[in-house]
Design a protein around this motif. Sequence first.
Motif, PDB file in Angstrom:
ATOM      1  N   TRP A   1      41.013   6.768  89.884  1.00 45.19           N
ATOM      2  CA  TRP A   1      39.857   8.198  89.202  1.00 45.19           C
ATOM      3  C   TRP A   1      40.671   8.479  88.043  1.00 45.19           C
ATOM      4  O   TRP A   1      40.133   8.847  87.722  1.00 45.19           O
ATOM      5  CB  TRP A   1      39.134   8.755  90.443  1.00 45.19           C
ATOM      6  CG  TRP A   1      38.728  10.392  89.541  1.00 45.19           C
ATOM      7  CD1 TRP A   1      37.375   9.798  89.706  1.00 45.19           C
ATOM      8  CD2 TRP A   1      39.409  11.447  89.965  1.00 45.19           C
ATOM      9  NE1 TRP A   1      37.312  11.309  89.388  1.00 45.19           N
ATOM     10  CE2 TRP A   1      38.028  12.215  89.969  1.00 45.19           C
ATOM     11  CE3 TRP A   1      40.226  11.614  89.988  1.00 45.19           C
ATOM     12  CZ2 TRP A   1      38.444  14.201  89.146  1.00 45.19           C
ATOM     13  CZ3 TRP A   1      40.706  13.035  89.499  1.00 45.19           C
ATOM     14  CH2 TRP A   1      39.718  13.563  89.148  1.00 45.19           C
ATOM     15  N   VAL A   2      41.926   9.011  88.370  1.00 43.10           N
ATOM     16  CA  VAL A   2      42.476   9.803  88.054  1.00 43.10           C
ATOM     17  C   VAL A   2      43.196   9.721  86.485  1.00 43.10           C
ATOM     18  O   VAL A   2      43.113  10.004  85.467  1.00 43.10           O
ATOM     19  CB  VAL A   2      43.499  10.693  88.911  1.00 43.10           C
ATOM     20  CG1 VAL A   2      44.914   9.227  88.623  1.00 43.10           C
ATOM     21  CG2 VAL A   2      44.690  11.361  87.965  1.00 43.10           C
ATOM     22  N   ALA A   3      43.403   7.975  86.533  1.00 46.97           N
ATOM     23  CA  ALA A   3      43.377   7.498  84.842  1.00 46.97           C
ATOM     24  C   ALA A   3      42.399   7.555  84.038  1.00 46.97           C
ATOM     25  O   ALA A   3      42.517   7.733  82.583  1.00 46.97           O
ATOM     26  CB  ALA A   3      43.360   5.988  85.219  1.00 46.97           C
ATOM     27  N   TYR A   4      41.367   7.996  84.299  1.00 48.89           N
ATOM     28  CA  TYR A   4      40.159   8.125  83.590  1.00 48.89           C
ATOM     29  C   TYR A   4      39.502   9.025  83.068  1.00 48.89           C
ATOM     30  O   TYR A   4      38.490   9.605  82.525  1.00 48.89           O
ATOM     31  CB  TYR A   4      38.804   6.749  84.053  1.00 48.89           C
ATOM     32  CG  TYR A   4      38.799   5.352  83.968  1.00 48.89           C
ATOM     33  CD1 TYR A   4      38.583   4.783  82.739  1.00 48.89           C
ATOM     34  CD2 TYR A   4      39.394   5.259  85.105  1.00 48.89           C
ATOM     35  CE1 TYR A   4      38.904   3.420  82.875  1.00 48.89           C
ATOM     36  CE2 TYR A   4      39.574   3.372  84.855  1.00 48.89           C
ATOM     37  CZ  TYR A   4      39.855   2.531  83.854  1.00 48.89           C
ATOM     38  OH  TYR A   4      39.909   1.206  83.728  1.00 48.89           O
ATOM     39  N   GLN A   5      40.210  10.188  83.960  1.00 48.83           N
ATOM     40  CA  GLN A   5      40.186  11.299  83.591  1.00 48.83           C
ATOM     41  C   GLN A   5      40.086  12.987  81.846  1.00 48.83           C
ATOM     42  O   GLN A   5      41.021  11.528  81.019  1.00 48.83           O
ATOM     43  CB  GLN A   5      40.439  12.558  84.912  1.00 48.83           C
ATOM     44  CG  GLN A   5      39.877  12.089  86.196  1.00 48.83           C
ATOM     45  CD  GLN A   5      38.377  12.369  85.834  1.00 48.83           C
ATOM     46  OE1 GLN A   5      38.059  13.603  85.905  1.00 48.83           O
ATOM     47  NE2 GLN A   5      38.282  10.909  86.956  1.00 48.83           N
ATOM     48  N   PRO A   6      39.541  12.534  81.414  1.00 49.55           N
ATOM     49  CA  PRO A   6      39.821  13.707  80.161  1.00 49.55           C
ATOM     50  C   PRO A   6      40.812  14.255  80.112  1.00 49.55           C
ATOM     51  O   PRO A   6      41.469  15.010  80.919  1.00 49.55           O
ATOM     52  CB  PRO A   6      38.626  14.122  79.778  1.00 49.55           C
ATOM     53  CG  PRO A   6      37.987  14.848  81.161  1.00 49.55           C
ATOM     54  CD  PRO A   6      37.996  13.122  81.694  1.00 49.55           C
ATOM     55  N   GLY A   7      41.658  14.375  79.353  1.00 51.63           N
ATOM     56  CA  GLY A   7      42.536  15.253  78.831  1.00 51.63           C
ATOM     57  C   GLY A   7      44.095  14.006  78.768  1.00 51.63           C
ATOM     58  O   GLY A   7      45.061  14.361  78.841  1.00 51.63           O
ATOM     59  N   GLY A   8      43.704  12.685  78.378  1.00 50.21           N
ATOM     60  CA  GLY A   8      44.648  11.656  78.365  1.00 50.21           C
ATOM     61  C   GLY A   8      45.666  11.216  78.963  1.00 50.21           C
ATOM     62  O   GLY A   8      46.785  11.298  78.668  1.00 50.21           O
ATOM     63  N   PHE A   9      45.443  11.878  80.557  1.00 49.14           N
ATOM     64  CA  PHE A   9      46.495  11.069  81.853  1.00 49.14           C
ATOM     65  C   PHE A   9      46.547   9.724  81.583  1.00 49.14           C
ATOM     66  O   PHE A   9      45.983   8.933  81.866  1.00 49.14           O
ATOM     67  CB  PHE A   9      46.249  11.685  82.892  1.00 49.14           C
ATOM     68  CG  PHE A   9      47.042  11.368  84.302  1.00 49.14           C
ATOM     69  CD1 PHE A   9      48.420  11.954  84.423  1.00 49.14           C
ATOM     70  CD2 PHE A   9      46.986  10.387  85.271  1.00 49.14           C
ATOM     71  CE1 PHE A   9      49.046  11.371  85.103  1.00 49.14           C
ATOM     72  CE2 PHE A   9      47.757   9.348  86.089  1.00 49.14           C
ATOM     73  CZ  PHE A   9      48.582  10.475  85.940  1.00 49.14           C
ATOM     74  N   ALA A  10      48.049   9.812  81.458  1.00 49.61           N
ATOM     75  CA  ALA A  10      48.236   8.458  82.244  1.00 49.61           C
ATOM     76  C   ALA A  10      49.275   7.962  82.866  1.00 49.61           C
ATOM     77  O   ALA A  10      50.075   9.104  82.760  1.00 49.61           O
ATOM     78  CB  ALA A  10      49.051   7.651  80.581  1.00 49.61           C
ATOM     79  N   HIS A  11      49.197   6.992  83.939  1.00 49.42           N
ATOM     80  CA  HIS A  11      49.968   7.131  84.688  1.00 49.42           C
ATOM     81  C   HIS A  11      51.369   6.096  83.961  1.00 49.42           C
ATOM     82  O   HIS A  11      51.944   5.371  83.609  1.00 49.42           O
ATOM     83  CB  HIS A  11      49.661   5.374  85.730  1.00 49.42           C
ATOM     84  CG  HIS A  11      48.818   6.015  86.498  1.00 49.42           C
ATOM     85  ND1 HIS A  11      48.749   7.005  87.596  1.00 49.42           N
ATOM     86  CD2 HIS A  11      47.513   5.197  86.496  1.00 49.42           C
ATOM     87  CE1 HIS A  11      47.504   6.809  88.749  1.00 49.42           C
ATOM     88  NE2 HIS A  11      46.851   6.297  87.739  1.00 49.42           N
TER      89      HIS A  11
END
Length: 372
Positions: free
Chosen positions: A116-126
């Motif tokens: 889920w967190v990988a597709y959140q807005p804000g440009g987060f990348a694992h």
Amino acid sequence: MLAAVKAMREAGFVEGTDEFVKELLPDSRIRYTVTLGEEEEQNEEEEEDDEGDGDEEKIRLKPWLDPTALARALEDWDPREVAELEAANLVWTPRLVCKLLRAFRKAESAWEFFCWVAYQPGGFAHDRYTVARMIAILARAGHAELVDRLLSKVKSEQILLPFATLRLIVDFYGLSKKADAAIRIFQEADSICGPISKPNRLLLCSSLLRTLAKCKRGHDAMELLEEMMLQNVLPDIQTFSGLMQYFAGVGDLKSVHKLFGMVRQCGLEPDTYMYMVLIRAYCKQERAVLALRLFDEMRRSDLLPDGPTKALLVKSLWKEGKLREAASVEERCEDVETGLPRASPGHVWTVSATDFKRVFDIYSRCFEGGAG
């Protein structure tokens, strides 16, 4: 912690704190947070009223959220709770994501959050750290297919994982009884974390041997051990002791005896714990005469068994009618090994008397220094 870093930077130690700040605050939207008492907060509010809007650099954030509490609230990954999380518009950083992943009780919930967190807005990348954390969680729960999927992904992106993660995967596969998956990881080690040094290769081999033993794959463990020795990767005493204890537990004295021969072949000297493992193994299989030979060898090396091992040997000799030999053991071993334990229960492979003594010496010096 952040207040201390801020104070150091204000004192001029900027260069030495740059990397630390990047790790804690990798996103420019996150500012320093300082926890103040009620009186300090009131004073600052009064100052802000006098000064107007104030400097942008003095922006204050609310207290930092508790990752553990948040993970507990999301344990079942209910759609309504997830919607509330999305509405919170949190700034996701690798450090925060790792903390949440670690706090989840269920591997399935951790995986849902990871995706889920990988597709959140804000440009987060694992990055390699969040992936490593997720892989360790999945390996512990036995989700070998998901581990393989993640490893395939990081390989395609040419991301190398820490060696510690590789070893954790192999160790956790022992808990989840995935011996074949552990062997596969071992064979692909260089492509997962890059070239492995000889000391690390030895550590990884020891982890795989332990995993194979936990999965009751003794034959594969012996084959791996022989391959290691052919490649001049020689196990330490603890690894041999752990294997001996495993084979003794399943009644395979032939393998125990073979391992003892390998110890000599590697040029190692058996320690007290190894002798005690061997003596107990022979006694439990009603081979007290062989146990007595090991006891004699142990005494010639100026080593002492502990109380329970000596008592077991004497009892076994009595049961087999070796009364004179039993009396001789009592006479020659009036003292028994005391002091620090020779191994920690459940940690035969990883914690030895040497480790206990090292910790004991460190704390002893601290007390001696305090007394002076």
